[in-house]
Design an enzyme around this catalytic site. Sequence first.
Site, short mmCIF file in Angstrom:
data_model
loop_
_atom_site.label_atom_id
_atom_site.label_comp_id
_atom_site.label_asym_id
_atom_site.label_seq_id
_atom_site.Cartn_x
_atom_site.Cartn_y
_atom_site.Cartn_z
N ASN A 30 0.82 -1.23 0.00
CA ASN A 30 0.00 0.00 0.00
C ASN A 30 0.85 1.28 0.00
OD1 ASN A 30 0.93 -0.13 2.59
ND2 ASN A 30 -1.05 -0.56 3.54
N ARG A 79 3.01 6.47 12.12
CA ARG A 79 2.34 5.94 13.31
C ARG A 79 2.13 7.06 14.31
NH1 ARG A 79 0.85 2.61 10.53
NH2 ARG A 79 1.22 0.37 10.59
P1 NAI Z 1 10.14 0.73 4.49
O1 NAI Z 1 10.60 -0.41 5.32
O2 NAI Z 1 10.18 0.59 3.02
O3 NAI Z 1 10.95 2.04 4.88
C1 NAI Z 1 11.17 2.41 6.18
C2 NAI Z 1 12.35 3.36 6.21
O4 NAI Z 1 12.47 3.89 7.52
C3 NAI Z 1 13.68 2.67 5.88
O5 NAI Z 1 14.32 3.37 4.85
C4 NAI Z 1 14.45 2.75 7.18
O6 NAI Z 1 15.83 2.86 7.01
C5 NAI Z 1 13.85 3.99 7.81
N1 NAI Z 1 14.04 4.04 9.26
C6 NAI Z 1 13.77 3.10 10.19
N2 NAI Z 1 14.12 3.51 11.41
C7 NAI Z 1 14.62 4.76 11.27
C8 NAI Z 1 15.16 5.70 12.17
N3 NAI Z 1 15.26 5.44 13.48
N4 NAI Z 1 15.58 6.87 11.67
C9 NAI Z 1 15.49 7.12 10.34
N5 NAI Z 1 15.01 6.26 9.44
C10 NAI Z 1 14.57 5.10 9.89
O7 NAI Z 1 8.66 1.03 4.99
P2 NAI Z 1 7.50 1.80 4.22
O8 NAI Z 1 6.75 0.87 3.36
O9 NAI Z 1 8.08 3.03 3.62
O10 NAI Z 1 6.54 2.17 5.44
C11 NAI Z 1 6.98 3.00 6.49
C12 NAI Z 1 5.95 3.04 7.59
O11 NAI Z 1 4.79 3.71 7.15
C13 NAI Z 1 5.43 1.68 8.05
O12 NAI Z 1 6.31 1.03 8.93
C14 NAI Z 1 4.14 2.05 8.70
O13 NAI Z 1 4.34 2.41 10.05
C15 NAI Z 1 3.67 3.26 7.90
N6 NAI Z 1 2.57 2.92 6.99
C16 NAI Z 1 1.37 3.57 7.17
C17 NAI Z 1 0.29 3.25 6.38
C18 NAI Z 1 -1.00 3.97 6.53
O14 NAI Z 1 -2.03 3.49 6.06
N7 NAI Z 1 -1.03 5.12 7.15
C19 NAI Z 1 0.36 2.18 5.38
C20 NAI Z 1 1.71 1.65 5.19
C21 NAI Z 1 2.74 1.99 6.01
#
Ligand code: NAI
Length: 394
Positions: free
Chosen positions: A149, A287
Amino acid sequence: MLSHILRKGVLSSNSSTLIRRYASTNGQQTVLVVLYEGGEAGKKNKNILGCVENALGLREWIKENKLDNRLKLVVTSDKQGENSLAEKTLPEASVVISQPFWPCYLDQTRIDKAKKLKLAITAGVGSDHVNLEAACKRGITVAEVSGSNVVSVAEHVVMQILALVRNFIPAYNQVVNGEWDIAKIADKAYDLENKHVGTVAAGRIGLRVLQRLKPFDVHLHYYDKFRLDKSIEKELNVTYHSSVESLAKVCDVVTINCPLHPETEHMFDKKMLSLMKKGSYIVNTARGKIMDRDALVDAIKSNHIEGYAGDVWYPQPAAKDHPWRSMPRHAMTPHYSGTTLDAQARYAAGVREILGNWLNERPQREEYLIVDKGKVVSRAYTEGDATKGHSEKK
Ligand code: NAI
């Protein structure tokens, strides 16, 4: 590319192998599926796969694959409190399927209760509702439908940035309320062009946000634990920051796109908010708990932060008296950015794929795994517990 891989994978599940291999195992396993109520919309529209009524297409999938005698499906929205059906089913559940939009928080107490639990699947992206530390210790696999998504969320982020910067919500409200006061709206309406916009994290969603914002001729910034390829930085003309503080200080708009884990919990506290430019905006679709709830309200009320938008709250569903509902200058929605009908088709297929692989003892796709064999294997997460202090009383 990603969606191509996703579609390819989803179409590749082989149901005859599934029946043969699974039939050789003994006993019926309980799969607890916690989803939101569909109501009238869910009854009418079978494409709302993420609701109790349509159950991610699992009922049909079980029938088609003749798995009725092998899998007991318990589908419910009743997840709050000790007497909820979810809580009562936990001791017998081998698999828990839940979704960020209506999460079944698997904190330490619940994991202790779920003695048979082997697999926790997120129908969507984001597994912070599971205590990852406890999952590691118990050898529970945690998997999500990575990528399913991310476009849906990136589009929502762009929409909410524009809604804030252009002062859309008060303008819309004027129309509904029979008013016509142009100056009052223009007083707080800007172009996005030439503004400094930064993303906290440039993973799947953050990167897509940057790509979608580029044509708006803004100055792009990002902070992440891992740096993007030089070629991507150049193509997007995006400035890298090695700390979130550095990004917060220069941006007119900050969008948060990192997972919730102990390092990011309350990343935006009173101090971080005070570092942001006066009059800046925040869009958080990552989140709710990444933001200190009350510090944000104070920052908005004191006019230091001009506007806040997003769709994530803590806990979910948000209480009727959650202060973000009533604070000034917000453009919040319930958590739905990642659950468009397009997204639901993708993550429902992904859930069935993960469940099928588990039944067949087939390996899962690497990118779907968050915790495997007692370790956090996704580099986006740290080992730890983001469910701490969780209070989801009925
Ligand atoms: P992803 O795994 O592709 O990217 C996450 C990024 O965050 C990575 O590049 C990682 O290095 C970075 N990261 C992690 N910890 C960090 C920190 N302490 N400081 C800086 N960067 C950090 O995940 P994606 O698909 O981009 O999703 C991210 C988040 O978005 C999900 O974990 C979820 O919480 C949220 N999300 C919300 C949705 C909604 O409906 N509102 C739907 C999908 C995701």
